[in-house]
Scaffold this motif. Structure first.
Motif, PDB file in Angstrom:
ATOM      1  N   ARG A   1      -8.215  12.621   6.477  1.00 33.79           N
ATOM      2  CA  ARG A   1      -7.805  11.322   7.027  1.00 33.79           C
ATOM      3  C   ARG A   1      -6.564  11.485   7.911  1.00 33.79           C
ATOM      4  NH1 ARG A   1      -9.967   7.114   8.776  1.00 33.79           N
ATOM      5  NH2 ARG A   1     -11.451   7.394   7.050  1.00 33.79           N
ATOM      6  N   SER A   2      -5.638  12.361   7.512  1.00 35.81           N
ATOM      7  CA  SER A   2      -4.443  12.594   8.332  1.00 35.81           C
ATOM      8  C   SER A   2      -4.816  13.276   9.646  1.00 35.81           C
ATOM      9  CB  SER A   2      -3.429  13.456   7.565  1.00 35.81           C
ATOM     10  OG  SER A   2      -3.965  14.745   7.275  1.00 35.81           O
ATOM     11  N   THR A   3      -5.881  14.071   9.638  1.00 35.23           N
ATOM     12  CA  THR A   3      -6.358  14.702  10.863  1.00 35.23           C
ATOM     13  C   THR A   3      -6.861  13.645  11.842  1.00 35.23           C
ATOM     14  OG1 THR A   3      -7.053  16.606   9.546  1.00 35.23           O
ATOM     15  CG2 THR A   3      -7.920  16.445  11.786  1.00 35.23           C
ATOM     16  N   LEU A   4      -7.622  12.687  11.323  1.00 35.46           N
ATOM     17  CA  LEU A   4      -8.100  11.597  12.179  1.00 35.46           C
ATOM     18  C   LEU A   4      -6.941  10.789  12.736  1.00 35.46           C
ATOM     19  CD1 LEU A   4     -11.224  10.299  10.200  1.00 35.46           C
ATOM     20  CD2 LEU A   4     -11.192  11.648  12.301  1.00 35.46           C
ATOM     21  N   HIS A   5      -5.937  10.534  11.907  1.00 39.60           N
ATOM     22  CA  HIS A   5      -4.773   9.777  12.382  1.00 39.60           C
ATOM     23  C   HIS A   5      -4.075  10.516  13.519  1.00 39.60           C
ATOM     24  CE1 HIS A   5      -4.437   7.608   8.217  1.00 39.60           C
ATOM     25  NE2 HIS A   5      -5.463   7.190   8.942  1.00 39.60           N
ATOM     26  N   ALA A   6      -3.966  11.838  13.392  1.00 42.27           N
ATOM     27  CA  ALA A   6      -3.338  12.628  14.459  1.00 42.27           C
ATOM     28  C   ALA A   6      -4.187  12.572  15.734  1.00 42.27           C
ATOM     29  CB  ALA A   6      -3.155  14.072  13.998  1.00 42.27           C
ATOM     30  N   CYS A   7      -5.509  12.570  15.579  1.00 45.86           N
ATOM     31  CA  CYS A   7      -6.394  12.454  16.748  1.00 45.86           C
ATOM     32  C   CYS A   7      -6.250  11.093  17.409  1.00 45.86           C
ATOM     33  CB  CYS A   7      -7.846  12.691  16.335  1.00 45.86           C
ATOM     34  SG  CYS A   7      -8.228  14.419  15.948  1.00 45.86           S
ATOM     35  N   TRP A   8      -6.088  10.045  16.600  1.00 44.69           N
ATOM     36  CA  TRP A   8      -5.868   8.708  17.158  1.00 44.69           C
ATOM     37  C   TRP A   8      -4.602   8.693  18.012  1.00 44.69           C
ATOM     38  CZ3 TRP A   8      -6.700   5.437  12.035  1.00 44.69           C
ATOM     39  CH2 TRP A   8      -8.032   5.568  11.627  1.00 44.69           C
ATOM     40  N   LEU A   9      -3.530   9.280  17.499  1.00 45.45           N
ATOM     41  CA  LEU A   9      -2.270   9.298  18.231  1.00 45.45           C
ATOM     42  C   LEU A   9      -2.361  10.203  19.461  1.00 45.45           C
ATOM     43  CD1 LEU A   9       0.450   7.917  18.031  1.00 45.45           C
ATOM     44  CD2 LEU A   9       1.318   9.882  16.747  1.00 45.45           C
ATOM     45  N   ALA A  10      -3.184  11.251  19.380  1.00 48.47           N
ATOM     46  CA  ALA A  10      -3.411  12.104  20.549  1.00 48.47           C
ATOM     47  C   ALA A  10      -4.099  11.321  21.665  1.00 48.47           C
ATOM     48  CB  ALA A  10      -4.248  13.323  20.162  1.00 48.47           C
ATOM     49  N   SER A  11      -5.097  10.505  21.294  1.00 48.06           N
ATOM     50  CA  SER A  11      -5.775   9.667  22.289  1.00 48.06           C
ATOM     51  C   SER A  11      -4.804   8.680  22.914  1.00 48.06           C
ATOM     52  CB  SER A  11      -6.947   8.924  21.648  1.00 48.06           C
ATOM     53  OG  SER A  11      -7.961   9.816  21.230  1.00 48.06           O
ATOM     54  N   ALA A  12      -3.932   8.096  22.087  1.00 46.48           N
ATOM     55  CA  ALA A  12      -2.933   7.163  22.605  1.00 46.48           C
ATOM     56  C   ALA A  12      -1.955   7.878  23.538  1.00 46.48           C
ATOM     57  CB  ALA A  12      -2.178   6.507  21.451  1.00 46.48           C
ATOM     58  N   SER A  13      -1.595   9.124  23.204  1.00 44.58           N
ATOM     59  CA  SER A  13      -0.688   9.897  24.046  1.00 44.58           C
ATOM     60  C   SER A  13      -1.319  10.197  25.399  1.00 44.58           C
ATOM     61  CB  SER A  13      -0.308  11.212  23.352  1.00 44.58           C
ATOM     62  OG  SER A  13       0.378  10.974  22.140  1.00 44.58           O
ATOM     63  N   GLN A  14      -2.621  10.493  25.390  1.00 46.12           N
ATOM     64  CA  GLN A  14      -3.311  10.723  26.654  1.00 46.12           C
ATOM     65  C   GLN A  14      -3.313   9.453  27.504  1.00 46.12           C
ATOM     66  OE1 GLN A  14      -7.475  11.647  26.377  1.00 46.12           O
ATOM     67  NE2 GLN A  14      -7.580  12.466  28.454  1.00 46.12           N
ATOM     68  N   ALA A  15      -3.447   8.305  26.855  1.00 44.32           N
ATOM     69  CA  ALA A  15      -3.428   7.040  27.582  1.00 44.32           C
ATOM     70  C   ALA A  15      -2.091   6.821  28.287  1.00 44.32           C
ATOM     71  CB  ALA A  15      -3.710   5.878  26.631  1.00 44.32           C
ATOM     72  N   ILE A  16      -1.020   7.295  27.682  1.00 40.88           N
ATOM     73  CA  ILE A  16       0.304   7.128  28.286  1.00 40.88           C
ATOM     74  C   ILE A  16       0.370   7.845  29.625  1.00 40.88           C
ATOM     75  CG2 ILE A  16       2.758   7.688  28.055  1.00 40.88           C
ATOM     76  CD1 ILE A  16       2.401   7.348  25.004  1.00 40.88           C
ATOM     77  N   ILE A  17      -0.067   9.107  29.659  1.00 48.67           N
ATOM     78  CA  ILE A  17       0.083   9.878  30.893  1.00 48.67           C
ATOM     79  C   ILE A  17      -0.937   9.468  31.958  1.00 48.67           C
ATOM     80  CG2 ILE A  17       1.184  11.800  29.724  1.00 48.67           C
ATOM     81  CD1 ILE A  17      -2.238  12.483  30.978  1.00 48.67           C
ATOM     82  N   VAL A  18      -2.007   8.800  31.577  1.00 50.36           N
ATOM     83  CA  VAL A  18      -2.992   8.336  32.550  1.00 50.36           C
ATOM     84  C   VAL A  18      -2.591   6.983  33.135  1.00 50.36           C
ATOM     85  CG1 VAL A  18      -5.379   7.559  32.853  1.00 50.36           C
ATOM     86  CG2 VAL A  18      -4.906   9.641  31.567  1.00 50.36           C
ATOM     87  N   ASN A  19      -1.963   6.120  32.332  1.00 51.60           N
ATOM     88  CA  ASN A  19      -1.756   4.730  32.737  1.00 51.60           C
ATOM     89  C   ASN A  19      -0.321   4.353  33.079  1.00 51.60           C
ATOM     90  OD1 ASN A  19      -4.533   3.423  32.211  1.00 51.60           O
ATOM     91  ND2 ASN A  19      -4.158   4.607  30.353  1.00 51.60           N
ATOM     92  N   LEU A  20       0.646   5.215  32.792  1.00 55.10           N
ATOM     93  CA  LEU A  20       2.023   4.862  33.101  1.00 55.10           C
ATOM     94  C   LEU A  20       2.271   4.811  34.608  1.00 55.10           C
ATOM     95  CD1 LEU A  20       4.885   4.216  32.254  1.00 55.10           C
ATOM     96  CD2 LEU A  20       5.324   6.676  32.010  1.00 55.10           C
ATOM     97  N   ALA A  21       1.827   5.832  35.336  1.00 51.47           N
ATOM     98  CA  ALA A  21       2.062   5.865  36.783  1.00 51.47           C
ATOM     99  C   ALA A  21       1.462   4.659  37.513  1.00 51.47           C
ATOM    100  CB  ALA A  21       1.535   7.169  37.379  1.00 51.47           C
ATOM    101  N   PRO A  22       0.202   4.246  37.218  1.00 55.96           N
ATOM    102  CA  PRO A  22      -0.331   3.071  37.911  1.00 55.96           C
ATOM    103  C   PRO A  22       0.493   1.805  37.708  1.00 55.96           C
ATOM    104  CG  PRO A  22      -2.117   4.303  36.926  1.00 55.96           C
ATOM    105  CD  PRO A  22      -0.847   4.924  36.427  1.00 55.96           C
ATOM    106  N   VAL A  23       1.111   1.642  36.547  1.00 57.03           N
ATOM    107  CA  VAL A  23       1.978   0.483  36.328  1.00 57.03           C
ATOM    108  C   VAL A  23       3.168   0.520  37.291  1.00 57.03           C
ATOM    109  CG1 VAL A  23       3.507  -0.640  34.658  1.00 57.03           C
ATOM    110  CG2 VAL A  23       1.302   0.232  33.916  1.00 57.03           C
TER     111      VAL A  23
END
Length: 437
Positions: free
Chosen positions: A7-29
């Motif tokens: 379950r902790s592995t899945l949680h880390a994967c969730w946060l990894a996906s969120a981290s990827q969203a940061i680097i994809v969507n911050l610049a367009p803002v």
């Protein structure tokens, strides 16, 4: 569902996906700030998107060979380290180099390397977690990309509203905290031992299957359909619809991300009851309709189209991955890496095409007369060349969801029982040939 410590592995994967969203969507803002502060054109903004996803794509390609040598855990640690460094550079290099745009490009390259690795590794890590609801877990994991996008757009917009455009450089420094925390997480969470085993089906053999080729092109369409609106919604709302930055970001990219996350989360909870092929067909048709609403609707309806397209694209990426993983259960980490490559081709191609068409349509003397004719119509009354140019770019990008309709139908026909039986026999012969070698 996941068992025990996974379950902790899945949680880390969730946060990894969120981290990827940061680097994809911050610049367009920050696109409008880059335009005002550094005189960056639409094409050069589109080039930032193109570089981001092209570097992610090159990283995907390299990862097919590098990850087995480095191991999955070390690769994930490198990925998060690159995200942290890239975000720190984004907030500092534009002010340290003679050309601010070059500084933005360098930062983009660095954090895109981390994004590419995360994209390749997250799906197979989730797929390897013990459990009987892997498509649902896959969609749930991808939903956190959307939630990360919502947080990035909302909190960044509020920050700029409170502290002003002149302090934008603090944003990437603050966002770097998230991948830094997850770097620590991946140093200790359990990973399935099978992740570092060689894939039974070599990558070069995957492309001998027309079904896999179809899945690869589907990933291109899924990436393009998702990122065209995601990357341009902020600037489109502000410049194309003449809304304030706060209003445009909240009603454009943020509502897009909310509905995309909601769609993925819903499938993560109820995915077992859904026919993924029919769902993908519906999503592709709804995406094309949403693009039309963005282009031809009045401002309020255009925003509805932006938001609705978030729901429409929500199942595309995880749905194609799950559908392909089911068809090729022995594909392994390398297969997910190849699919990520094609997804990134689409992620870079869609927004870049929209930017090129937008700039070209505004600069072309041959189109000056059609613009005058369009602005005379009630539908486009009061709109200038920039507004109509942005809409023309989005309209051209509608080709991707329309192509996806035909490809999903073709994938379904290829998975007819007789075809699958033939494919299974071919796979067995391939395995035998590999063993003989």
């Amino acid at each position: 569902m996941a068992k025990g410590g996974y379950r902790s592995t899945l949680h880390a994967c969730w946060l990894a996906s969120a981290s990827q969203a940061i680097i994809v969507n911050l610049a367009p803002v920050l696109f409008t700030i880059f335009q005002d502060s550094f005189a960056v054109s639409h094409e050069r903004l589109g080039r930032l998107i193109l570089v981001n996803f092209c570097v992610q794509m090159l990283t995907d390609i390299a990862s097919v060979k590098l990850v087995p040598r480095l191991t999955v855990r070390r690769s994930m640690l490198i990925a998060h380290g690159a995200l942290v460094l890239g975000l720190l550079l984004m907030g500092t290099l534009p002010f340290a180099l003679p050309s601010p745009y070059v500084g933005l490009l360098i930062a983009t390259v660095v954090y895109a390397i981390g994004g590419g690795l995360i994209e390749v590794l997250t799906s197979p890590i989730v797929d390897a977690v013990p459990g009987d609801a892997k498509p649902s877990e896959m969609s749930l994991s991808h939903s956190f990309y959307s939630f990360g996008q919502v947080a990035t757009v909302l909190l960044s917009t509020v920050f700029i509203r409170l502290f002003g455009n002149g302090h934008w450089q603090l944003l990437p420094l603050l966002w770097a905290v998230i991948p830094a925390i997850n770097l620590v997480n991946f140093a200790r969470v359990p990973l399935a031992p099978t992740l570092d085993e060689p894939a039974p089906l070599p990558v070069r053999r995957l492309f001998s299957s027309g079904l896999f080729v179809c899945a690869s092109v589907l990933m291109i369409c899924a990436g393009a359909a998702e990122q065209t609106i995601a990357q341009w919604a902020s600037l489109f709302a502000e410049r194309g619809l003449r809304l304030s930055k706060l209003t445009g970001d909240l009603l454009g990219p943020m509502t897009f991300a909310v509905l995309m996350g909601a769609g993925r989360f819903w499938y993560g909870v109820l995915g077992k009851r859904l026919n993924i092929q029919r769902a993908l067909l519906a999503c592709a048709l709804l995406t094309a309709a949403s693009y039309a609403l963005v282009v031809f609707g009045q401002p309020a309806l255009s925003l509805v189209g932006c938001a609705l397209s978030g729901l429409a694209v929500s199942l595309m990426w995880p749905g194609v991955l799950s559908m392909t993983a089911e068809a090729f259960p022995t594909g392994g980490t390398a297969m997910f890496g190849v699919l990520a490559i094609f997804g990134d081709v689409g992620c870079s191609l869609g927004p870049w095409v929209a930017g090129v068409v937008s700039d070209a349509s505004q600069r072309s003397a041959a189109l000056a007369r059609p613009w005058a004719a369009l602005t005379a119509l009630p539908l486009f009354a009061g709109q200038d060349a920039e507004q109509i140019g942005l809409k023309s770019g989005i309209l051209v990008a509608a080709i991707f969801p329309l192509l996806m309709v035909a490809l999903v139908a073709a994938f379904g026909r290829a998975r007819h029982p007789a075809v699958l039986a033939e494919g299974a026999a071919a796979a067995e012969s391939v395995a035998a040939a590999e063993a003989a070698e």
